[in-house]
Write a protein that holds these residues in place. Structure first.
Motif, PDB file in Angstrom:
ATOM      1  N   ARG A   1       0.806  -1.218   0.000  1.00 29.85           N
ATOM      2  CA  ARG A   1       0.000   0.000   0.000  1.00 29.85           C
ATOM      3  C   ARG A   1       0.841   1.271   0.000  1.00 29.85           C
ATOM      4  NH1 ARG A   1      -5.311  -1.012   1.347  1.00 29.85           N
ATOM      5  NH2 ARG A   1      -5.771  -3.063   2.238  1.00 29.85           N
TER       6      ARG A   1
ATOM      7  N   PRO B   1       2.848   4.489  -0.556  1.00 25.83           N
ATOM      8  CA  PRO B   1       3.054   5.302  -1.762  1.00 25.83           C
ATOM      9  C   PRO B   1       4.513   5.531  -2.111  1.00 25.83           C
ATOM     10  CG  PRO B   1       2.388   6.688   0.085  1.00 25.83           C
ATOM     11  CD  PRO B   1       2.232   5.274   0.544  1.00 25.83           C
TER      12      PRO B   1
ATOM     13  N   HIS C   1      -2.977  -0.220  -5.920  1.00 29.44           N
ATOM     14  CA  HIS C   1      -2.162   0.976  -5.710  1.00 29.44           C
ATOM     15  C   HIS C   1      -1.204   1.203  -6.876  1.00 29.44           C
ATOM     16  CE1 HIS C   1      -3.755   0.160  -1.709  1.00 29.44           C
ATOM     17  NE2 HIS C   1      -3.570   1.436  -1.468  1.00 29.44           N
TER      18      HIS C   1
END
Length: 501
Positions: A235, A237, A261
């Motif tokens: 997940r 970023p 994602h």
């Protein structure tokens, strides 16, 4: 190894080997430096004895976020580092791995239940993977493109940024370093999550060799952890790519979460690998191949020979030879004597193996050797008469079980081999090379071995599978640059020009 002793005043004295100085890493993870984790500490246990051999910091979601941020901050400078310097650091890490092999091999043995030769192979192949990665750093990373509109065009391969590596317990060093080294060579930073059952062979050793080799701080982060840490990586970023090696079930979850994602995902999963033995094969050689492929490291290998497809005219004779070999493979604690098979990694895995063996017998298969265990020590097992519909035919066992299946024609052998949802590896043994090749070309696998068993790997070959064995990605050899970089198109005009708007 770590030796803990109580001194006369009742305090705990910890004595360590030189390279893996426990005072540096025990109870910690490797961020920009060795540090504690917010999720606490876990015990590392020897699967043969259940004894605690060390303690390491374990990562949760907060630790993953911290490591990913540090890796992303360190990555641009690493990508700008001259290729020759990146190669030098990688080769130095390989030197350190080899130079400290005598100290590191016992760690691999005790942590993963490996016999000594298998642990030695991990050191040898681990160094080869790192040295291969070093050559990637100096490969050409661009091509000129045709000119258009008076501009020049070229494309170059650029690093993704931060690569998250998630590795399993069975070959913890090799299956970690093959992705870590290639990603680093291509200019990425790496956040690595080794299996919490093998965090030393799969993580601490790797952190130490790159630390002493001079890798800049923050470029490699090693945070052991479980499912929570793995999901956080998928997940986060700051992580652009996930390289995962493990089961098909876990790989599907990784692909699902990372895909949501928009991360690149490289999956190397399990296998139900067939070894086809034709009627013209040398049966002594074929039995040797089948036993090695089925029993090596207790069958806990993704490329293990999961099905032995034998022509009906030689199936009984081949099976007899396998039974003889199984009876002469001692099982026990690798650290206490000469054994061929060490422990299964966990009690749950022992139960899973036993369930599959019992199901096969209940459905008509013949148990000709093994099928029993003492604790985590599972005897080399031979099942004959295995057929579709049995768990032993359908599922990856991850245990020392040779499953013999009879066939009547080459076409039937191909159909049986391709009946699996997996597609990792296959082998064909025959004295007729042309016939073996004709069969092999029909098999839906990522790697095919003619006149060899299924357990093969190395740094120079693109490794991966089809179907439930992976997502079509590959790792190793010429595939590394493709996986760990992406294309960037650059066009150049001598000066800007006006457009109609």
């Amino acid at each position: 190894m770590i030796v803990r002793e109580l001194t006369e005043d009742g305090t705990l004295s910890i004595q360590t080997d030189t390279f893996l100085d426990a005072g540096r890493w025990e109870g910690r993870a490797f961020f920009a430096d060795w540090a504690g984790t917010s999720a606490g500490v876990i015990d590392v246990r020897d699967p043969a004895t259940d004894a605690v051999i060390a303690m390491v910091g374990v990562g949760g979601a907060d630790d993953i976020a911290r490591a990913a941020q540090q890796a992303r901050a360190a990555q641009p400078a690493w990508a700008r580092t001259l290729p020759a310097e990146r190669a030098r650091i990688l080769n130095k890490a390989a030197d350190l791995l080899e130079a400290n092999s005598a100290e590191l091999i016992p760690w691999i043995m005790r942590e993963s239940g490996s016999i000594q030769p298998k642990a030695g192979i991990e050191i040898e192949h681990g160094a080869l993977f790192i040295r291969h990665a070093a050559t990637l750093a100096t490969q050409p990373m661009g091509v000129m493109l045709p000119a258009m509109d008076g501009r020049s065009n070229h494309a170059r391969r650029v690093p993704h940024g931060v690569v998250g590596v998630i590795s399993p317990f069975n070959f913890p060093l090799v299956l970690s370093v093959r992705a870590i080294a290639a990603a680093l060579a291509c200019g990425n930073a790496v956040l690595h999550k080794p299996d919490p059952r093998t965090p030393i062979a799969g993580g601490i050793i790797i952190a130490r060799i790159f630390e002493d080799a001079g890798l800049p701080k923050g470029v490699l982060q090693v945070v052991p952890g479980g499912a929570e840490a793995g999901e956080a990586m998928c997940r986060d970023p700051n992580i652009a790519m996930i390289s995962f090696t493990g089961s098909a079930v876990a790989g599907a979850k990784v692909g699902e979460v990372a895909g949501r994602h928009l991360k690149k995902v490289q999956l190397e999963l399990g296998g139900k690998n067939a070894l086809i033995v034709l009627d013209d094969a040398d049966l002594d050689i074929a039995a040797s191949n089948a036993a090695w492929g089925a029993f090596l490291h207790q069958g806990q290998i993704c490329m293990a020979t999961g099905l032995i497809l034998a022509h009906h005219s030689v199936a009984d004779a081949l099976t007899e030879r396998l039974v003889t070999k199984a009876a002469h493979l001692p099982v026990g604690d690798p650290s206490t004597g000469q054994v061929a098979l060490g422990p299964i990694i966990s009690d749950n895995q022992v139960a899973s193996i036993q369930k599959i063996v019992d199901d096969a017998v209940a459905k008509g298969a013949k148990l000709l050797a093994g099928g029993t265990h003492q604790g985590r020590f599972y005897a080399a097992t031979v099942l004959a008469g295995v057929k579709p519909g049995m768990l032993a035919f359908e599922e990856e066992i991850f245990g020392p079980v040779a499953c013999v299946v009879s066939f009547s024609s080459d076409a039937e052998a191909v159909a049986l081999a391709n009946a699996s949802d997996y597609g990792l590896a296959a082998g064909v043994i025959s004295s007729d090379l042309g016939r073996a090749m004709a069969i092999g070309e029909q098999l839906n696998v990522g790697q095919l071995h003619i006149n060899d068993q299924t357990v093969n790997g190395g740094p120079f070959a693109p490794f991966g599978g089809r179907g439930k064995s992976g997502n079509g990605s590959r790792i190793g050899g010429p595939a590394d640059i493709e996986e760990f970089t992406q294309w960037q198109w650059i066009s150049t005009k001598a000066q800007a020009s006006a457009y109609p708007f």
